[in-house]
Design a protein around this motif. Sequence first.
Motif, mmCIF file in Angstrom:
data_model
loop_
_atom_site.group_PDB
_atom_site.id
_atom_site.type_symbol
_atom_site.label_atom_id
_atom_site.label_comp_id
_atom_site.label_asym_id
_atom_site.label_seq_id
_atom_site.Cartn_x
_atom_site.Cartn_y
_atom_site.Cartn_z
ATOM 1 N N GLY A 194 0.797 -1.227 0.000
ATOM 2 C CA GLY A 194 0.000 0.000 0.000
ATOM 3 C C GLY A 194 0.832 1.282 0.000
ATOM 4 O O GLY A 194 0.387 2.313 -0.506
ATOM 5 N N LEU A 195 2.051 1.199 0.570
ATOM 6 C CA LEU A 195 2.934 2.367 0.579
ATOM 7 C C LEU A 195 3.113 2.917 -0.843
ATOM 8 O O LEU A 195 3.047 4.136 -1.063
ATOM 9 N N VAL A 206 0.101 4.855 -2.043
ATOM 10 C CA VAL A 206 0.002 6.187 -1.437
ATOM 11 C C VAL A 206 0.980 7.138 -2.130
ATOM 12 O O VAL A 206 0.618 8.258 -2.511
ATOM 13 N N HIS A 244 3.508 3.964 8.032
ATOM 14 C CA HIS A 244 2.525 3.179 7.271
ATOM 15 C C HIS A 244 2.275 1.841 7.951
ATOM 16 O O HIS A 244 1.219 1.243 7.764
ATOM 17 N N ASN A 245 3.283 1.346 8.670
ATOM 18 C CA ASN A 245 3.098 0.106 9.414
ATOM 19 C C ASN A 245 4.204 0.011 10.454
ATOM 20 O O ASN A 245 5.370 -0.116 10.111
ATOM 21 N N VAL A 299 -1.467 6.670 9.160
ATOM 22 C CA VAL A 299 -2.330 6.710 7.985
ATOM 23 C C VAL A 299 -3.826 6.562 8.306
ATOM 24 O O VAL A 299 -4.641 6.435 7.400
ATOM 25 N N ASN A 332 -5.596 7.770 4.596
ATOM 26 C CA ASN A 332 -5.242 7.665 3.174
ATOM 27 C C ASN A 332 -6.489 7.766 2.306
ATOM 28 O O ASN A 332 -7.603 7.508 2.756
ATOM 29 N N GLU A 359 -4.657 -2.843 11.257
ATOM 30 C CA GLU A 359 -4.635 -2.280 9.902
ATOM 31 C C GLU A 359 -4.369 -0.780 9.980
ATOM 32 O O GLU A 359 -5.265 0.009 10.279
ATOM 33 N N PRO A 360 -3.126 -0.366 9.733
ATOM 34 C CA PRO A 360 -2.802 1.067 9.820
ATOM 35 C C PRO A 360 -3.773 1.935 9.023
ATOM 36 O O PRO A 360 -4.255 2.953 9.521
ATOM 37 N N CYS A 361 -4.079 1.554 7.799
ATOM 38 C CA CYS A 361 -5.174 2.214 7.083
ATOM 39 C C CYS A 361 -5.963 1.176 6.302
ATOM 40 O O CYS A 361 -7.106 0.926 6.566
ATOM 41 N N GLY A 362 -5.297 0.530 5.349
ATOM 42 C CA GLY A 362 -5.990 -0.410 4.483
ATOM 43 C C GLY A 362 -6.542 0.343 3.299
ATOM 44 O O GLY A 362 -7.214 1.370 3.462
HETATM 45 C C1 GLC Z 1 0.779 -0.390 4.908
HETATM 46 C C2 GLC Z 1 -0.351 -0.730 5.888
HETATM 47 C C3 GLC Z 1 -1.719 -0.456 5.259
HETATM 48 C C4 GLC Z 1 -1.763 0.942 4.652
HETATM 49 C C5 GLC Z 1 -0.597 1.132 3.675
HETATM 50 C C6 GLC Z 1 -0.541 2.512 3.057
HETATM 51 O O1 GLC Z 1 0.812 -1.326 3.887
HETATM 52 O O2 GLC Z 1 -0.264 -2.077 6.317
HETATM 53 O O3 GLC Z 1 -2.743 -0.574 6.230
HETATM 54 O O4 GLC Z 1 -2.974 1.133 3.970
HETATM 55 O O5 GLC Z 1 0.622 0.918 4.348
HETATM 56 O O6 GLC Z 1 -0.422 3.534 4.016
#
Ligand code: GLC
Length: 476
Positions: A18-19, A22, A159-160, A208, A241, A372-375
């Motif tokens: 996911g990074l 973003v 992000h995590n 996030v 995010n 889940e930091p964001c998902g």
């Molecule tokens: C990491 C996290 C996820 C988040 C992503 C983007 O992969 O595990 O939850 O959405 O970073 O910030």
Amino acid sequence: MNVLHVASECSPFFKTGGLADVLGSLPKALIKQGINVSVILPKYGHLSDEWQNQLTLKKSFTVSVTWRNQYCGLEQFVDQGVTYYFIDNEYYFKRERLYGYLDEAERFTFFNHAVLSSLPFLDESPDLIHCHDWQSGLIPAYMKTGSVENPVPTVFTIHNLRYQGAFPLDVFRELLHFAPEHFAGLEMDGAINFLKGALVHSDRVTTVSPTYAQEIQTPAFGEGLHGLLHQERGKTRGILNGIDLEDFDPKTDPHVTYPYKHNQMEKRKNKQVIQRLFELPERKDIPLIAMVNRLVEEKGVPLLTQIAGELVTTENVQLAILGTGDPSLEDQLHHLASLHPHQISFKCVFAEPLARKLYAGADLFIMPSRFEPCGLSQMISLRYETVPIVRETGGLYDTIQSYNEEIGKGNGFSFTHYNAHDFLYTIKRALRFYRTEKEWENLLLNIYNSEVGWDVSAKQYTALYEEILGKRKVEA
Ligand code: GLC
């Protein structure tokens, strides 16, 4: 305002998670807020020719990693208003994978040093540097410890928290350029911890999602850093995010066979496509539940393996699972699919086109994460008008409101405790509504009205940058 983002991956060039999504979308949203945005990344071995041919060499110089001097090429490319810089050094980055090597500390120390050495050669000198995850964690620390001639403020985004860049203590002496008195600001439980260095030294820390910012101050989510995170809470903000609404659009996505918008008849034609691809009976009336994920414990895959058998024997449903990960979880899913071939299908691959077809073809999407930091998948699921079922943690809690039939509110279904039976119960609850047309239509209306783009969050980041640069009064 010139802002430089530093990260170890960015779509569409390099992605493991996911990074990258973003970094691929936030800069474009910030540009709409009037900010000049650049992104600087390592140039890994597998940059496709499409991009490679557009890069120009801006400068080459040497970068020191303690006593060693290493070549560094600074390459540049502009796309849709965003300037991308690539740090070229084949010894460190021309490898098969992005991560997972024995000399990770040295590779990313080189990267951080190279970014700092590049600053005088960038088109626009940054007013502020925004770093992402541990791979860029040394930059805030160098900015605050007298190593940089003209230091600028830094924002650091987690992000995590699970991945911290923790290495043996020798790294401090052998690779880094800090004076001995700065050891404590980087040391954590007998290791040199790049992420700790960033938390201590950055001007602001962001997570996030707002809920994750709270969760990580507790032992259950803090990964050993909760004490420090609690202490630094005054400079921490949670900013959700978004996803790129142009990229993720079921009306224009080239991977979606039957494009649609707010039209379940059209959407359901895509279900048949998925049933064919996943070798499941082609039946429009059977609800199709999807999972697209990295198959690891933290994503809640064990909850699914515990209840999948009971789910498909008690309910007339189909389950399509896509992803790769932990070999033992992959084995369990293969086994479940072999026991219930007409109801469970598992494709053990990571394939973006197939993922998009699945978002389009499914009726329900499950994401029972432990944390889940964001998902992003639950937001993609909303965008593809597929009803999400999630556990209430981090960004899942902040984006999905469980459907409440009394007041007709909610854009999905959720459960509180990380527990297989609560998960099963919640899927069954969702299936009940799936069979009640009126309620389902109402739920879909709420989904159509859910905001999953970057607009709100890009404004929040802009306000944060302005606050740091003193262009805005700090709100109490
Ligand atoms: C990491 C996290 C996820 C988040 C992503 C983007 O992969 O595990 O939850 O959405 O970073 O910030």
